[in-house]
Design an enzyme around this catalytic site. Structure first.
Site, PDB file in Angstrom:
ATOM      1  N   GLY A  25       0.788  -1.225   0.000  1.00  0.00           N
ATOM      2  CA  GLY A  25       0.000   0.000   0.000  1.00  0.00           C
ATOM      3  C   GLY A  25       0.820   1.275   0.000  1.00  0.00           C
ATOM      4  O   GLY A  25       1.841   1.390  -0.689  1.00  0.00           O
ATOM      5  N   GLY A  62       2.696   2.564   2.351  1.00  0.00           N
ATOM      6  CA  GLY A  62       4.044   2.404   2.883  1.00  0.00           C
ATOM      7  C   GLY A  62       5.030   1.928   1.837  1.00  0.00           C
ATOM      8  O   GLY A  62       6.141   2.457   1.716  1.00  0.00           O
ATOM      9  N   TYR A 117     -10.887   5.274  14.632  1.00  0.00           N
ATOM     10  CA  TYR A 117      -9.898   5.740  13.648  1.00  0.00           C
ATOM     11  C   TYR A 117      -9.805   7.259  13.656  1.00  0.00           C
ATOM     12  O   TYR A 117      -8.712   7.838  13.710  1.00  0.00           O
ATOM     13  CB  TYR A 117     -10.298   5.236  12.267  1.00  0.00           C
ATOM     14  CG  TYR A 117      -9.361   5.608  11.145  1.00  0.00           C
ATOM     15  CD1 TYR A 117      -8.209   4.869  10.901  1.00  0.00           C
ATOM     16  CD2 TYR A 117      -9.646   6.672  10.302  1.00  0.00           C
ATOM     17  CE1 TYR A 117      -7.355   5.189   9.861  1.00  0.00           C
ATOM     18  CE2 TYR A 117      -8.804   7.012   9.262  1.00  0.00           C
ATOM     19  CZ  TYR A 117      -7.661   6.266   9.038  1.00  0.00           C
ATOM     20  OH  TYR A 117      -6.816   6.602   7.993  1.00  0.00           O
TER      21      TYR A 117
END
Length: 265
Positions: free
Chosen positions: A20, A22, A159
């Site tokens: 993803g 990263g 989140y």
């Protein structure tokens, strides 16, 4: 194409670096000639990607299998960086994931899990990396938060809250370590086309024809003036620039890379 940002030979550590955003950020640094430490829980995936990046870009990339939700995992990452490179110039706190709950029903355990992932990982890694950066004359720490830190989505309150806390932590850390020539900033992405988005879209459209691309297109058209998702590379380019000396006066700020999704100034 490389941007020639003066990062050749620098050492960048990226949490959640195996896939993803990263991995995209890691590839952006590799393209600029920086060496890499890819951190995450899946050692097999990290090792495969580290080998690929080393081969394709002629840099040294190593895998560091660890769980940054724990103090032991954060210490292991800092130890791996010091062992393999003698320290790091750049830290990207990227590890994270979305949630789905209501405040009334979510358990304390879930709150604590996300707090450790999104906030305490950054706190603990700051303790481990700032001394190494100080020894090297300075550095850059970037926190990957989210537009949800200031513009919350209704279905993921945990989140939203933990990403907002990460943004505030980043500001406080920036004020504390700029004296050591360490710049700390936050990036708040909007819609970024990762494998997780595609997986979710396929699941949600499986019973209605499977047109997952139209589903994602609808989300982008409804929420963003730019009418599309960002590519991972577009976002990664911003991380790389902000880590370079070309952004030397950027300290303690939050930057929105969201295609205009933020509905305030």
């Amino acid at each position: 194409m490389p941007m020639d940002l003066g990062l050749t030979g620098k050492v960048a550590a990226i949490t959640g670096g195996g896939s993803g955003i990263g991995l995209g950020v890691a590839e952006g640094f590799a393209r600029e000639g920086a060496h890499l430490v890819l951190a995450g829980r899946r050692g097999d995936i990290l090792a495969t990607e580290a080998e690929r990046l080393s081969r394709e870009y002629g840099i040294k990339a190593v895998a560091a299998a660890c769980d940054v939700t724990t103090a032991e995992g954060c210490a292991a990452l800092a130890e791996a960086v010091r062992r393999d490179f003698g320290g790091a110039d750049i830290l990207v706190n990227n590890a994270g994931t979305g949630s789905n709950e209501t405040i009334m029903e979510a358990s304390d355990e879930k709150w604590n899990d996300f707090w450790n992932l999104h906030v305490m990982a950054a706190v603990r890694l700051a303790r481990g990396f700032v001394p190494m950066m100080r020894e090297r004359g300075g550095g850059s720490i970037l926190h990957n938060a989210s537009i949800c830190a200031v513009q919350p989505l209704w279905y993921e309150p945990i989140y939203n809250v933990t990403k907002a806390a990460l943004m505030m932590f980043s500001k406080n850390l920036a004020n504390e370590v700029i004296k050591d020539n360490i710049r700390v900033n936050t990036i708040n992405p909007g819609l970024v086309l990762t494998g997780d988005w595609i997986k979710t879209a396929k699941q949600l459209t499986a019973d209605s024809g499977g047109d997952w691309e139209a589903y994602l297109r609808g989300i982008a058209e409804e929420n963003t003036p730019i009418k599309r998702f960002a590519s991972v590379e577009e976002l990664a380019n911003f991380f790389v620039f902000l880590s370079s000396d070309r952004a030397s006066y950027a300290v303690g700020s939050t930057y929105y890379v969201d295609g205009g999704w933020l509905r305030t100034v």
